[in-house]
Design a protein around this motif. Sequence first.
Motif, PDB file in Angstrom:
ATOM      1  N   THR A 112     -48.625 -26.162 -11.036  1.00 48.82           N
ATOM      2  CA  THR A 112     -47.825 -25.259 -11.595  1.00 48.82           C
ATOM      3  C   THR A 112     -48.563 -24.940 -13.130  1.00 48.82           C
ATOM      4  O   THR A 112     -48.756 -23.580 -13.575  1.00 48.82           O
ATOM      5  CB  THR A 112     -46.440 -25.470 -11.861  1.00 48.82           C
ATOM      6  N   GLY A 349     -51.853 -23.512  -7.660  1.00 46.63           N
ATOM      7  CA  GLY A 349     -52.001 -22.894  -8.924  1.00 46.63           C
ATOM      8  C   GLY A 349     -51.909 -21.446  -9.060  1.00 46.63           C
ATOM      9  O   GLY A 349     -51.129 -20.783  -9.791  1.00 46.63           O
ATOM     10  N   CYS A 352     -48.697 -19.817  -7.964  1.00 54.03           N
ATOM     11  CA  CYS A 352     -47.864 -19.697  -9.386  1.00 54.03           C
ATOM     12  C   CYS A 352     -48.151 -18.449 -10.014  1.00 54.03           C
ATOM     13  O   CYS A 352     -47.185 -17.692 -10.673  1.00 54.03           O
ATOM     14  CB  CYS A 352     -48.060 -20.967  -9.985  1.00 54.03           C
ATOM     15  N   PHE A 364     -40.353 -17.592  -9.749  1.00 49.28           N
ATOM     16  CA  PHE A 364     -41.053 -18.224 -10.818  1.00 49.28           C
ATOM     17  C   PHE A 364     -40.433 -18.863 -12.021  1.00 49.28           C
ATOM     18  O   PHE A 364     -40.716 -19.983 -12.165  1.00 49.28           O
ATOM     19  CB  PHE A 364     -42.082 -17.062 -11.426  1.00 49.28           C
ATOM     20  N   LEU A 367     -39.178 -22.100 -10.768  1.00 47.88           N
ATOM     21  CA  LEU A 367     -40.518 -23.073 -10.480  1.00 47.88           C
ATOM     22  C   LEU A 367     -40.675 -23.667 -11.790  1.00 47.88           C
ATOM     23  O   LEU A 367     -40.655 -24.893 -12.097  1.00 47.88           O
ATOM     24  CB  LEU A 367     -41.459 -22.338 -10.131  1.00 47.88           C
TER      25      LEU A 367
END
Length: 460
Positions: A112, A349, A352, A364, A367
């Motif tokens: 992330t 990644g 994200c 998002f 997360l």
Amino acid sequence: MSNSTTPEAPPRSDDAALSHGLKQRHLSMIALGGVIGAGLFVGSGAGIAAAGPSIVVAYALSGLLVMLVMRMLGEMSAAYPSSGSFSAHAERAIGPWAGFTAGWAFWVLLCTAVGLEGIGAAQIVHGWLPGTPEWAWVALFMVVFCGTNLAAVKNFGEFEFWFAALKVGAISLFLVLGVLAIAGVLPGTDAPGTSHLGDFMPHGGNGLIIGLLASVFAYGGLETVTIAAAESENPVKGVASAVRTAMWRIALFYVGSMAVIVTLVPWDSPEVVEKGPYVAALDELGIPGAGQLMNVVVLVALLSAMNANIYGASRIGYSLVERGQGPKALGRVSGGVPRTAVLVSSLFGFGCVLLSYWRPDDVFSWLLNMIGAVILVVWIFIAVAQLRLRRRLEREAPEKLVVRMWGFPWLTWVALAGMAGVFVLMAREPDTRVQLYSTGGMTLVLAAVGYARQRRRARG
């Protein structure tokens, strides 16, 4: 969730298939530059605005905690070098469920963070070239660093060597200029004395707490050197050297720069948050082009973090698979590099990044909250593992104690108490409370899955 009935696996290396292409100069610079993260340049402004000059105390307190954690991690990593680092140590000391939980939580955090750093770097470049789309720059950075990590570990080492050299050079120059200005010997500037330090805690204890929480999470990334050491020419020497110099590096770069900034610039200056504390300080000194200069340094810090986090995530993922804690596909190694793990970590990644555009307010945001306190969870696993492994090493292999935790076991318990205190402080603040609960939920789910896997394996 005790592993009292689970026999410990015999000591083994989980890195046999990986290359050992990192030289000592790579490892030394990774250790030196690893403490200068993007969080120091980007996130410290909000901490100064909340805590005022007492931000120096906040960084010193959190720095002491980080030093203790690094010493514990260094002790275990010098005794058992592994690309799995704390995850492998937790598995050895506590049980497979602990290694599973710490490893996969940290993998999610790193992947992330790759996306977040890519977004931050793209925003800087977009500011220079406003006609270009941000997502294209993120994609470019992702491709470059994914490709770098796919090729060979020495490529990662070379990128980090030069990134770290630039960061260390920039912040060292900043400190020298700042000290000269404070001493009144920098041409064109007047010594500020203590005029900006009078209101030391402008927002009282609550301001200091906010500053303390901001400073704790600015230290993330120090663990990379113990992951990288497993692929160096001399892992034990590399870890020992990195850990032994951690104290002065943290004191100089973090605490030192905060002291310089709050002495040079009024803590309540809007520029501290709007432009960033380093730019505000350089502007105060009348350094021409300070803003663009620091933007370049911040860009380098973000790209360095992207590179390091893709590397770290791929090695943690590979180590987990080698220990039977994940899908076998992630463990494929080619040319000494776990290329599938590099690709999957990079794709996570970039996923994200896409979520930040498509679902910024729900998925998002969720997360980001979920990874908010992962570093503290990892530190707790490190402390508990060190408490258990130290006694075992003293009995079975005292010659492996090349690095020793200070004041064992008392300072380990002090560090655990400090971590518990940070959790309590997070629960008091509305913003961090959500992160605490979200991270706690993810940790409990991972622990339950890991424990179920451990029981199933024991029955099998």
